[in-house]
Design an enzyme around this catalytic site. Sequence first.
Site, PDB file in Angstrom:
ATOM      1  N   THR A 174       0.764  -1.303  -0.226  1.00 48.89           N
ATOM      2  CA  THR A 174       0.126  -0.031  -0.073  1.00 48.89           C
ATOM      3  C   THR A 174       0.955   1.384  -0.055  1.00 48.89           C
ATOM      4  O   THR A 174       0.702   2.011  -0.907  1.00 48.89           O
ATOM      5  CB  THR A 174      -0.996   0.259   1.206  1.00 48.89           C
ATOM      6  OG1 THR A 174      -1.862  -1.018   0.932  1.00 48.89           O
ATOM      7  CG2 THR A 174      -1.760   1.358   1.142  1.00 48.89           C
ATOM      8  N   TRP A 232       0.488  -9.713   3.281  1.00 53.32           N
ATOM      9  CA  TRP A 232      -0.013  -9.314   2.100  1.00 53.32           C
ATOM     10  C   TRP A 232       0.701  -9.774   0.868  1.00 53.32           C
ATOM     11  O   TRP A 232       0.118 -10.382  -0.111  1.00 53.32           O
ATOM     12  CB  TRP A 232       0.346  -7.833   2.047  1.00 53.32           C
ATOM     13  CG  TRP A 232      -0.717  -6.883   2.395  1.00 53.32           C
ATOM     14  CD1 TRP A 232      -1.321  -5.927   1.892  1.00 53.32           C
ATOM     15  CD2 TRP A 232      -1.295  -6.849   3.960  1.00 53.32           C
ATOM     16  NE1 TRP A 232      -2.172  -5.087   2.573  1.00 53.32           N
ATOM     17  CE2 TRP A 232      -2.416  -5.676   3.757  1.00 53.32           C
ATOM     18  CE3 TRP A 232      -1.124  -7.452   4.936  1.00 53.32           C
ATOM     19  CZ2 TRP A 232      -3.051  -5.316   4.839  1.00 53.32           C
ATOM     20  CZ3 TRP A 232      -1.837  -6.909   6.085  1.00 53.32           C
ATOM     21  CH2 TRP A 232      -3.101  -6.226   6.179  1.00 53.32           C
ATOM     22  N   ASN A 275      -4.127 -11.280   2.514  1.00 48.57           N
ATOM     23  CA  ASN A 275      -4.860 -10.312   2.713  1.00 48.57           C
ATOM     24  C   ASN A 275      -5.375  -9.867   1.126  1.00 48.57           C
ATOM     25  O   ASN A 275      -4.922  -9.595   0.219  1.00 48.57           O
ATOM     26  CB  ASN A 275      -4.124  -9.167   2.979  1.00 48.57           C
ATOM     27  CG  ASN A 275      -4.793  -7.736   3.015  1.00 48.57           C
ATOM     28  OD1 ASN A 275      -6.084  -7.768   3.799  1.00 48.57           O
ATOM     29  ND2 ASN A 275      -4.579  -6.793   2.497  1.00 48.57           N
ATOM     30  N   GLU A 276      -6.950 -10.142   1.373  1.00 45.21           N
ATOM     31  CA  GLU A 276      -7.634  -9.609   0.134  1.00 45.21           C
ATOM     32  C   GLU A 276      -7.327 -10.495  -0.969  1.00 45.21           C
ATOM     33  O   GLU A 276      -7.673  -9.946  -2.198  1.00 45.21           O
ATOM     34  CB  GLU A 276      -7.592  -8.200  -0.010  1.00 45.21           C
ATOM     35  CG  GLU A 276      -8.275  -7.373   0.990  1.00 45.21           C
ATOM     36  CD  GLU A 276      -8.136  -5.996   1.057  1.00 45.21           C
ATOM     37  OE1 GLU A 276      -7.508  -5.347  -0.073  1.00 45.21           O
ATOM     38  OE2 GLU A 276      -8.760  -5.049   1.657  1.00 45.21           O
ATOM     39  N   GLU A 336     -10.827  -5.648   8.445  1.00 42.45           N
ATOM     40  CA  GLU A 336     -10.249  -4.422   8.108  1.00 42.45           C
ATOM     41  C   GLU A 336     -11.592  -3.575   7.752  1.00 42.45           C
ATOM     42  O   GLU A 336     -12.186  -4.020   6.946  1.00 42.45           O
ATOM     43  CB  GLU A 336      -9.275  -4.689   6.927  1.00 42.45           C
ATOM     44  CG  GLU A 336      -8.581  -3.295   6.736  1.00 42.45           C
ATOM     45  CD  GLU A 336      -7.553  -3.342   5.376  1.00 42.45           C
ATOM     46  OE1 GLU A 336      -6.864  -4.290   5.148  1.00 42.45           O
ATOM     47  OE2 GLU A 336      -8.153  -2.585   4.665  1.00 42.45           O
ATOM     48  N   ARG A 363     -15.362   3.562   1.802  1.00 44.44           N
ATOM     49  CA  ARG A 363     -16.206   2.406   1.100  1.00 44.44           C
ATOM     50  C   ARG A 363     -16.789   1.720   2.149  1.00 44.44           C
ATOM     51  O   ARG A 363     -16.291   1.761   3.448  1.00 44.44           O
ATOM     52  CB  ARG A 363     -15.214   1.663   0.343  1.00 44.44           C
ATOM     53  CG  ARG A 363     -14.204   0.750   1.375  1.00 44.44           C
ATOM     54  CD  ARG A 363     -13.385  -0.226   0.183  1.00 44.44           C
ATOM     55  NE  ARG A 363     -12.086   0.837  -0.246  1.00 44.44           N
ATOM     56  CZ  ARG A 363     -10.885   0.593  -0.055  1.00 44.44           C
ATOM     57  NH1 ARG A 363     -10.811   0.074   1.444  1.00 44.44           N
ATOM     58  NH2 ARG A 363      -9.918   1.363  -0.325  1.00 44.44           N
TER      59      ARG A 363
HETATM   60  C1  147 Z   1      -7.252  -2.444   1.545  1.00 45.57           C
HETATM   61  C2  147 Z   1      -5.820  -3.133   1.893  1.00 45.57           C
HETATM   62  O1  147 Z   1      -5.874  -4.183   2.729  1.00 45.57           O
HETATM   63  C3  147 Z   1      -4.861  -1.943   2.880  1.00 45.57           C
HETATM   64  O2  147 Z   1      -3.527  -2.499   2.849  1.00 45.57           O
HETATM   65  C4  147 Z   1      -5.046  -0.742   2.348  1.00 45.57           C
HETATM   66  O3  147 Z   1      -4.605  -0.477   1.046  1.00 45.57           O
HETATM   67  C5  147 Z   1      -6.280  -0.205   2.419  1.00 45.57           C
HETATM   68  C6  147 Z   1      -6.624   1.108   1.769  1.00 45.57           C
HETATM   69  O4  147 Z   1      -7.848   1.472   2.175  1.00 45.57           O
HETATM   70  O5  147 Z   1      -7.269  -1.164   1.648  1.00 45.57           O
HETATM   71  O6  147 Z   1      -7.234  -2.716   0.089  1.00 45.57           O
HETATM   72  C7  147 Z   1      -8.406  -2.402  -0.341  1.00 45.57           C
HETATM   73  C8  147 Z   1      -8.145  -1.818  -1.641  1.00 45.57           C
HETATM   74  C9  147 Z   1      -9.415  -1.669  -2.518  1.00 45.57           C
HETATM   75  C10 147 Z   1     -10.653  -1.933  -2.113  1.00 45.57           C
HETATM   76  C11 147 Z   1     -10.726  -2.519  -0.854  1.00 45.57           C
HETATM   77  C12 147 Z   1      -9.537  -2.928   0.030  1.00 45.57           C
HETATM   78  N1  147 Z   1     -11.632  -1.714  -2.789  1.00 45.57           N
HETATM   79  O7  147 Z   1     -11.753  -1.093  -3.716  1.00 45.57           O
HETATM   80  O8  147 Z   1     -12.746  -2.129  -2.303  1.00 45.57           O
END
Ligand code: 147
Length: 659
Positions: free
Chosen positions: A78, A120, A166-167, A244, A370
Amino acid sequence: LCAVKAPASTIVYTFDTSQGLGRRFDGIGGLSAGASSKLLVNYPEKQRDEILDLLFRPNYGANFHILKVEIGGDAQSTDGTEASHMHYPWDKNYQRGYEWWLMKEAKMRNPDIKLYGLPWGFPGWVANYTENPYADRQQLAMYIVNWIKGAKTEHNLDIDYIGIWNERKYDIEYVITLRKTLDENNLSSVLIIAADDFNWDQISADIFTHPEFNKAVYGIGIHYPGTKSSVSAVDTGKPLWSSEDFSTVDDVVGGGCWARLLNMNYVNGLMTSTISWSLIASWYNGLPYSGAGLMTAFEPWSGHYQVTTPLWVSAHTNQFAKPGWHYLAHGKGVGNFTFGGSFVSLQSPDEQDFTIVIETISHNMSVCIRPYLPPYTVQNQTVVIKLEGPLKIINKLSVWYSKLSKEEPSSMLIQKTGILVTDGQFQMDLGIDEIWTLTTVTTGAKAKREPPPSKPFPVPYFDDFENSSEFSEPNNLTPQLRSYEVLRNSTTQNQFIRQTSLHNPVEWCGNDNHPRSFAIIGSNDLKHIGISVKFNLDIANATDGVFLSTRVNATGCASIQSSGVFFSIYPKLSKFVVSSDFEGLHPLQEGTLTKIPVYSRWNELELQVAGNYAWGSLNNKELFDINNIPDDPSMGFVGLGTTEYGLADFDDLRLFEPK
Ligand code: 147
């Protein structure tokens, strides 16, 4: 004549524990991840301690219950990369980065704080140099278990919760393998939260279909759930977490967002933990998501920091309820007010303490980054709260109050006169954009701190890395691609920094696969600036070349799209390139390095930029002096890096006014 708006009629809300309680409260937390704590570790000790107290010290500030940290993977996550504990298959090192330090500082202040680790990205070898970390599940499980064991043996830290990736996609077989590997290593107390992605129903379906997976998963953690879970998730019976959330700038609206989430994630979604990215916005202003933390501290050179609205919002819940308490049942102390706003109540396991948290934040004051927040209304209202059953014996509640306001300075976490409860009943006038904590807990407190004033990044700037501890990240220099750490020459005792990783990681961004490594420093508004550094390529697995840059205007996951001035030298090819972009696709000038020896020595590389002029030298021999630097970008960070995969050592980093 002034029309007086009729007050909404008074509604009675009954709070009662006699018919049973709601879910176990697992705690509110913050995330140190994505290099979000990069600059914190570098603060002067006095301010650093103040900040850590504000975050972790019980009954003082935010009093977080959970600290979730990134398990560094040498990959952009990030606002930078965080270092892996295993750059290579043969490597193990538990002194890198700042997460160990942060976890110890948190535990020192609050021994009850829970620790949660999540990767991550990963060093490429973990995935056998594929993009799939599950290519060798046992290898990945051991990599994670090593991190947990290192936490214990090197830092005496017990990790409570561990995540998957993560994600990004989870893998059922891997989660089962991880559980098994944890158990085989006497780590059955470490609980798996899965899978830090966005879909309640997918993981719930997998839990219902795969008994072994069901056994392995302790709790479901979903990101940015918008206060909602799902029927199938609730039906699993597992703890549901917003693992998160937030990511919103820490102004008043950010505070309103956070207040709404902390209540509504339970009211609407039965979520028993909410964790903010980030814990503290401690990366350079101008990097992605500037200021998206529960407080802000991005000036280690001045010691300046900002104690912002969300920090005090956190205190409203965190100081007055602890993990292991229970929420009351819906309709019996948890719910929505008829005229807008919400309330949750929590009770301690010994039933001696009881806390109500009320929020009446309006729509426009509580929008988070969001997801989309549908419109709703909140009105002034008078409520009667009736404590029944065992709660009826309560005769006094302490009161803590906040009022969020864009026009006037918000008043945050103000202690008001306590409420005397007569016959289990009291009445309250609730305004709009308020937070109330009503509690039998008497230990609440509000820290008062005076941070020093803000100052710009200091130029001239010099770092010979002699004052950093070995294996730590270089102060202020923020890696964007792959990993840089401080090392010591065992013969000369000289300290320097090394780009350490040899391959692309399994990325998190998904678009920054690039042979260059890259680290930035300074501030995003440097216009006329010089940078010089010493480098040494006389090491095994060295890169073919190195570069300096100015006016860097893209960072984080967009780093490789940066424009600016990039001065790269390729000693093996005896060539240099000045380009207006990171990748070197737009060269401004190219030339040769003839007769400048580079190997078996430390060299000095220098780049200066002022207006449309740029000039650069290697070992004090000027290589170029050009006047066609584009007007745009006119400013940005400065940086350094390697042009190819491979190691490089750097020392004596200097920023200065161009001569
Ligand atoms: C999350 C990440 O897990 C964090 O490291 C950080 O980047 C954070 C910033 O808002 O968000 O990543 C996402 C990025 C995009 C979305 C969701 C989480 N999205 O567009 O829904």
